[in-house]
Design a protein around this motif. Structure first.
Motif, short mmCIF file in Angstrom:
data_model
loop_
_atom_site.label_atom_id
_atom_site.label_comp_id
_atom_site.label_asym_id
_atom_site.label_seq_id
_atom_site.Cartn_x
_atom_site.Cartn_y
_atom_site.Cartn_z
N LEU A 778 0.86 -1.18 0.00
CA LEU A 778 0.00 0.00 0.00
C LEU A 778 0.90 1.24 0.00
O LEU A 778 2.00 1.23 0.57
CB LEU A 778 -0.90 0.02 1.24
N LEU A 779 0.43 2.32 -0.64
CA LEU A 779 1.17 3.58 -0.67
C LEU A 779 0.25 4.68 -0.17
O LEU A 779 -0.87 4.83 -0.66
CB LEU A 779 1.66 3.88 -2.09
N ASP A 780 0.73 5.45 0.79
CA ASP A 780 -0.07 6.53 1.37
C ASP A 780 0.76 7.80 1.37
O ASP A 780 2.00 7.76 1.29
CB ASP A 780 -0.49 6.15 2.80
N ALA A 781 0.07 8.93 1.45
CA ALA A 781 0.75 10.22 1.48
C ALA A 781 0.04 11.14 2.46
O ALA A 781 -1.19 11.11 2.59
CB ALA A 781 0.78 10.84 0.08
N THR A 782 0.80 11.94 3.17
CA THR A 782 0.26 12.95 4.06
C THR A 782 1.03 14.24 3.81
O THR A 782 2.18 14.22 3.36
CB THR A 782 0.41 12.55 5.54
N GLY A 783 0.39 15.36 4.08
CA GLY A 783 1.08 16.62 3.86
C GLY A 783 0.35 17.80 4.47
O GLY A 783 -0.84 17.72 4.82
N GLN A 784 1.10 18.91 4.60
CA GLN A 784 0.54 20.18 5.04
C GLN A 784 1.13 21.27 4.16
O GLN A 784 2.37 21.33 3.99
CB GLN A 784 0.91 20.46 6.51
N PRO A 785 0.32 22.11 3.59
CA PRO A 785 0.83 23.18 2.74
C PRO A 785 1.87 24.03 3.46
O PRO A 785 1.65 24.47 4.60
CB PRO A 785 -0.42 23.99 2.38
N GLY A 786 3.03 24.20 2.81
CA GLY A 786 4.08 25.01 3.38
C GLY A 786 4.91 24.33 4.44
O GLY A 786 5.91 24.89 4.89
N ILE A 787 4.54 23.13 4.86
CA ILE A 787 5.27 22.42 5.93
C ILE A 787 6.08 21.26 5.37
O ILE A 787 7.24 21.06 5.70
CB ILE A 787 4.30 21.90 7.01
N GLY A 788 5.47 20.48 4.50
CA GLY A 788 6.17 19.32 3.94
C GLY A 788 5.21 18.18 3.66
O GLY A 788 4.01 18.27 3.93
N ALA A 789 5.75 17.11 3.12
CA ALA A 789 4.94 15.94 2.75
C ALA A 789 5.67 14.66 3.16
O ALA A 789 6.88 14.65 3.33
CB ALA A 789 4.66 15.92 1.24
N SER A 790 4.89 13.61 3.35
CA SER A 790 5.44 12.29 3.67
C SER A 790 4.78 11.26 2.77
O SER A 790 3.56 11.31 2.54
CB SER A 790 5.17 11.93 5.14
N PHE A 791 5.58 10.34 2.25
CA PHE A 791 5.09 9.21 1.47
C PHE A 791 5.47 7.93 2.20
O PHE A 791 6.65 7.73 2.54
CB PHE A 791 5.68 9.23 0.05
N ILE A 792 4.47 7.10 2.50
CA ILE A 792 4.70 5.90 3.31
C ILE A 792 4.38 4.67 2.48
O ILE A 792 3.28 4.55 1.92
CB ILE A 792 3.85 5.90 4.59
N ILE A 793 5.36 3.75 2.42
CA ILE A 793 5.20 2.46 1.72
C ILE A 793 4.92 1.39 2.77
O ILE A 793 5.67 1.27 3.75
CB ILE A 793 6.47 2.11 0.93
N TYR A 794 3.84 0.62 2.60
CA TYR A 794 3.52 -0.48 3.50
C TYR A 794 3.65 -1.80 2.73
O TYR A 794 2.95 -2.01 1.73
CB TYR A 794 2.10 -0.36 4.06
N LEU A 795 4.53 -2.69 3.19
CA LEU A 795 4.73 -4.00 2.55
C LEU A 795 4.34 -5.10 3.52
O LEU A 795 4.85 -5.14 4.64
CB LEU A 795 6.19 -4.17 2.13
N PRO A 796 3.44 -6.01 3.13
CA PRO A 796 3.04 -7.09 4.05
C PRO A 796 4.23 -8.01 4.35
O PRO A 796 5.04 -8.31 3.48
CB PRO A 796 1.94 -7.83 3.27
N GLU A 797 4.32 -8.47 5.61
CA GLU A 797 5.44 -9.30 6.02
C GLU A 797 5.25 -10.75 5.61
O GLU A 797 6.20 -11.51 5.54
CB GLU A 797 5.66 -9.20 7.53
N ALA A 798 4.03 -11.21 5.42
CA ALA A 798 3.79 -12.59 4.99
C ALA A 798 3.00 -12.54 3.69
O ALA A 798 1.94 -11.93 3.63
CB ALA A 798 3.02 -13.35 6.05
#
Length: 798
Positions: A778-798
C-alpha cells in the motif's frame, strides 16, 4: 679564503677509514647477534646455500636434535640429520625460493637422538636471510620443542573421549551441562530418545532453558545453580518433571543425580546429569492404590453389598448394606431362608431358583429380580456370584455381590414408554426416520420408508440400504457410513434412493450419534429428506456457471492478448516517437548555435519554446514507458538489501542533491524480496519529487525511516487488520499539499501545481503506486501546505 699553507685532508684516506669503521661495526653487530643466539632459550640454527650448510647452531638446538656441535655445525643439514629430510627439505626449499617465512605448529617428526628413535613435536619458524644486495643466501631456524605439551593434550583428549564414550554407552540417561548457563555439551541416546525426544544436533551447544523453557517453572534450574555454585552432589528419587517435546508435554517420574565436574584448579566447569526413568514403576504403584480406592468406592460409594453363602449349611455372612437392600436396618441379622422369602412370588421360582440351579452347573450365579420390603414396597435387585469348589470339585461356597437396581429398571420402563412415543411420532412424519445400534446396524425405519420403497419390514431389514441406494452412489455411501461409525462423526450424504415405481430421487441423509453420559455412542438416529427438485435446479445452475466460466476464461484470455498487444504497441510507438523528437531538438539546437545572429528575438523565443516542448514530450514518453513497464506481467523478485538500492539511487541523483545542498538521512532499511529495478525507480521518483517541490531558497531535508506496524493501525481501508506490515517513510520539508487532493497525486497526468512553477509529467507518483501494488503493498501520502509531505510504503510481512 683558504690559507695556501694549510694541508687539506686526503678524501681517499677518509673513505678508507669510514669503510674500516663500518666493517668493524658490522663485525661487532654480528658477534653480538651470535652471542645472543648462543644464549637464546629456544633452538636456533643458521643454514646457508641451497644445500643448507649448517653455519651455526646454539646449545638449545643441539639438545633438541641430540647432536654435538662437531656432528652438526659445518656439515650439510640432511647429512647430519637424514631422518628429517622427507619432512623438512620441501619446506626449506620453498622458503629459500619464495622469500616467504614459514611457521609450523606442533610439527610431528621422528628423530634419532639419545640412542633411540623418538616421536617429537615442534613449533618453529623458517625465516629467510637476505644480503644487502637483496639476494637470499640462507635461512635462520627458530625451534621450540612442545612434545610434552602435545602428548599431555593427546592424553587429555583420549581421557575425554573415554569419558564421553562411557557417557554415551551408559544404559541410563546421561547428559553434561557446561558453564553457568548450562549449555548442553553431550547427551547419550537414552536421554535424547526416551526423555528429550530430540536429536543431538537439535540440542548440542544450546542453553538448557532455550531448549526446554518449561523448566523455568520447575525446581530443577535452582538445583543446578546450587550444584554449580557449591560443588555438592544432589540426588533425588521419583521427582516429578514436565518435559515438552515434538509429541507434546509429557510427565515423568525420575531418579536423578547432579554431579559437578571440576577443573584442575578446583572450579566447577560442568555438571553431569544421570537420570533413571521410574515413571512406569510410580504409575503402577499409583494404579494399585487407585484400584484399592476404587474397590472401596465400589462397595461403599455404589452401595454394593457382599455376601458369602455356605452351600452345605446354607449359613450366610453378609455386609450390613445387604440388610438395607431388603428394607431392614443394616444391623439386622437375617437367615438365607428369610432373605429368600422376601423375593417376589412371581420371580422366586422362575428367576431366582432357576439361576441357582444353573450356577451349580456353570459356577456362575446371576439374576435380576424383585424383592418386597416389610412396608410392602417393591424393589429390584441384581445378584452376581461365583461358586468355590473343594478338591474333588464338590461345590462348597458361593461368594457374590448384590445391589439395588430399582432406578435403572424404572428408567428402562420409562425408556420403553418414550420409545413407543418416538415410534408413533416418527411414523407420522413425511421424512424418512431410521435408527441404528452403536455399531451402525440399522434396526428401525418409520412408516414413510416402507411407503416410499414398497418393501415389507422383513425385506427392508434383510437388504437395508443396498436394495434402494442407486448403484453409482452405493460404494461411496458405504465408505462414508463406515468412517462415521469408526470416528463417531455425523454422517451427511446426498444420494439417490429408489422409489417403489423404480424412479430414483435425490435425498439428503443425515445421521447423528446419540451418546451416553461417558461419551460412548449408544445409538444412531438418522433422517432422509427429499431434495430432488432443488438438486436438479442446482445441477442446472452449475452447468450454466461452468458455461459462463468458460466464456469468461475465453474473454479473459482475449483481454490478456489485447493488453499485451497494446503494451507492445505503446512501447514501439513511444520509441518511434522519440526519434523525430530527437531530430527536432538537434536541429533547433543547431539553428540557435549557427543562425543565432540571423534570428530575431521573437524567433529565438519560438525556438526556445519548441525545444522546451519537445523536451517535455520526450520526458512524457519516458514516463509512459516506465508506467507501462510497471504494469509488465514478468515480475522477477530477488532477496535484496534495500540500503543498497538507496545507495544506488543517491549516487544517480548525486548531482541534483549537490546542486540543491540537500540532506538525506536514513534509518537501517530491511532486506526484502523485491523487483530490483522497480524499487530503484520507486525510491528515485519519491526522492526526486521531494527534491523538486521545495520552497525557493530552501535546502531540501529528506528523512527516511523504517519499522513494523499492525494492519489495524494503518489509516487505509485496503489494509488487512490481521496482517503485520513493514513500512518505509520518506518525509521532506517542501511545499507540502492539501490532503483533500491526496488521491489525485497518484493518478496519471494529475498535477497539483502548474507546469510553469514545477516541471514534470504527472506520471511519477502513479508509477510509484503501481510498483507498490506489484509488491502487494500500500502507498499513502500525508502533507501540510508550506510544511512538507510524507510518502509511506507499507509492505506485508507474509
Amino acid at each position: 679564503m683558504v690559507n695556501e699553507s694549510t694541508e687539506l685532508p686526503n678524501p681517499g684516506s677518509y673513505f678508507d677509514h669510514q669503510e674500516d669503521r663500518n666493517k668493524k661495526q658490522s663485525s661487532d653487530s654480528e658477534s653480538r647477534f651470535r652471542d645472543t643466539m648462543k644464549q637464546a632459550p629456544v633452538g636456533m640454527v643458521i643454514l646457508r646455500g641451497e644445500d643448507f650448510l649448517v653455519e651455526m647452531a646454539n646449545d638449545s638446538y643441539l639438545n633438541i636434535v641430540g647432536r654435538t656441535e662437531e656432528e652438526l655445525v659445518g656439515r650439510l643439514l640432511f647429512d647430519a640429520l637424514p631422518e628429517v629430510r622427507e619432512y623438512v627439505k620441501p619446506v626449506l626449499t620453498k622458503v629459500l625460493q619464495t622469500g616467504e617465512p614459514f611457521h609450523g605448529n606442533e610439527f610431528e617428526v621422528t628423530l634419532n637422538r639419545f640412542g633411540k628413535k623418538e616421536l617429537c613435536y615442534f613449533n618453529f619458524v623458517y625465516q629467510p636471510l637476505a644480503e644487502t644486495s637483496g639476494e637470499l643466501s640462507g635461512i635462520i631456524v627458530v625451534a621450540t620443542e612442545v612434545t610434552q605439551q602435545v602428548l599431555s593434550k593427546q592424553a587429555l583428549q583420549r581421557s575425554e573421549n573415554q569419558f564421553r564414550s562411557l557417557v554415551t554407552q551408559s544404559q541410563f540417561a546421561k547428559a553434561i551441562f557446561k558453564g553457568e548457563d548450562f549449555v548442553i555439551s553431550l547427551a547419550n541416546e537414552a536421554m535424547l530418545k526416551n526423555l528429550w525426544r530430540r536429536t543431538l544436533d537439535e540440542v548440542a551447544g544450546r542453553k538448557l532453558l532455550d531448549v526446554f523453557p518449561e523448566l523455568k517453572e520447575q525446581k530443577f534450574i535452582a538445583i543446578l545453580k546450587n550444584v554449580y555454585e557449591t560443588g555438592t552432589i544432589h540426588r533425588e528419587n521419583e521427582a516429578l518433571a514436565q518435559v515438552d517435546g515434538p509429541d507434546g508435554m509429557r510427565t515423568f517420574y525420575l531418579d536423578y543425580q547432579y554431579a559437578p565436574i571440576f577443573e584442575e584448579e578446583g572450579k566447577v566447569s560442568a555438571i553431569m546429569v544421570s537420570v533413571n526413568d521410574v515413571t512406569e514403576k510410580v504409575k503402577f504403584r499409583q494404579q494399585i492404590s487407585e484400584a484399592a480406592d476404587r474397590l472401596s468406592l465400589a462397595t461403599d460409594g455404589t452401595k454394593l453389598a457382599t455376601w458369602d453363602l455356605n452351600l452345605q449349611t446354607r449359613d450366610i455372612i453378609y455386609s450390613g448394606r445387604l440388610a438395607t437392600l431388603f428394607g431392614y436396618d443394616e444391623n439386622k441379622l437375617l437367615t438365607h431362608a428369610e432373605l429368600r422369602d422376601h423375593v417376589h412370588p412371581d420371580d422366586r421360582h422362575s428367576i431366582v431358583e432357576k439361576a441357582f440351579e444353573l450356577a451349580l452347573e456353570t459356577g456362575t450365579y446371576y439374576y435380576e429380580a424383585r424383592v418386597i420390603h416389610p412396608d410392602k414396597s417393591i424393589h429390584w435387585i441384581r445378584t452376581q456370584g461365583k461358586i468355590l469348589y473343594r478338591d474333588n470339585h464338590v461345590p462348597h461356597r458361593m461368594l457374590g455381590t448384590m445391589m439395588d437396581i430399582t432406578d435403572r429398571k424404572e428408567s428402562e420402563l420409562a425408556l420403553k414408554t418414550s420409545e413407543g412415543k418416538f415410534r408413533t411420532l416418527a411414523d407420522s412424519m413425511p421424512q424418512f426416520v431410521w435408527t441404528g445400534d452403536r455399531e451402525g446396524n440399522l434396526n428401525y425405519f418409520n412408516k414413510s420408508v416402507y411407503d416410499y420403497t414398497g418393501l415389507t419390514p422383513a425385506e427392508m431389514h434383510k437388504h437395508l440400504w443396498r436394495h434402494i441406494v442407486h448403484p453409482e452412489d452405493l460404494k461411496e455411501n458405504t465408505r462414508l457410513w463406515n468412517i462415521s461409525i469408526e470416528n463417531g462423526t455425523d454422517f451427511v450424504r446426498e444420494h439417490r434412493l429408489r422409489r417403489f415405481d423404480g424412479e430414483f430421487r435425490w435425498k439428503l441423509s443425515r445421521a447423528i450419534p446419540q451418546r451416553n453420559p461417558d461419551g460412548s455412542i449408544n445409538m444412531w438416529v438418522g433422517t432422509s429428506t427429499d431434495i430432488h427438485e432443488s438438486k436438479l435446479f442446482i445441477d442446472e445452475l452449475e452447468t450454466k456457471v461452468q458455461l459462463r466460466t468458460k466464456e469468461l476464461t475465453i474473454a479473459n484470455s482475449e483481454l490478456v492478448r489485447t493488453n499485451m498487444e497494446l503494451a507492445q504497441f505503446a512501447y514501439v510507438a513511444s520509441h518511434d516517437l522519440q526519434e523525430p523528437l530527437r531530430k527536432i531538438q538537434t536541429f533547433a539546437t543547431r539553428i540557435l548555435e549557427t543562425e543565432n545572429d540571423k534570428l530575431s528575438e521573437k524567433g529565438k523565443d519560438y525556438f526556445s519554446r519548441m525545444q522546451a516542448s519537445s523536451t517535455r514530450m520526450q520526458q512524457l514518453i519516458v514516463d509512459l514507458l516506465a508506467f507501462s513497464r510497471a504494469n509488465a506481467v514478468e515480475k522477477h523478485f530477488e532477496r535484496t538489501d534495500l540500503n543498497e538500492i538507496l545507495k544506488v539511487v543517491k549516487e544517480q541523483l548525486g548531482e541534483v542533491i549537490s546542486q540543491k545542498n540537500a540532506v538525506i538521512t536514513s534509518e537501517l532499511l530491511p532486506t526484502r524480496d523485491v523487483i530490483v529495478y522497480q524499487f530503484e525507480q520507486l525510491f528515485t521518483n519519491i526522492i526526486a519529487n521531494s527534491l523538486k517541490f521545495v520552497k525557493p531558497g530552501q535546502a531540501p531535508l529528506i528523512q527516511i525511516k523504517a519499522g513494523r506496524i499492525a494492519g489495524q493501525s494503518i489509516a487505509l481501508s485496503e489494509a488487512d487488520p490481521g496482517q503485520t506490515y513493514t513500512y518505509i517513510s520518506f518525509s521532506d520539508n517542501g511545499i507540502g499539499f492539501d490532503e483533500q487532493f491526496k488521491d489525485r497525486i497518484f493518478q496519471v497526468f494529475q498535477r497539483l501545481h502548474n507546469r510553469s512553477s514545477y516541471d514534470g509529467t504527472g506520471i511519477g507518483l502513479a508509477i510509484c503506486k503501481k510498483i507498490v501494488e506489484n509488491h502487494k503493498g500500500l502507498l499513502d501520502a500525508t502533507g501540510q501546505p508550506g510544511i512538507g509531505a510524507s510518502f509511506i510504503i507499507y509492505l506485508p510481512e507474509a
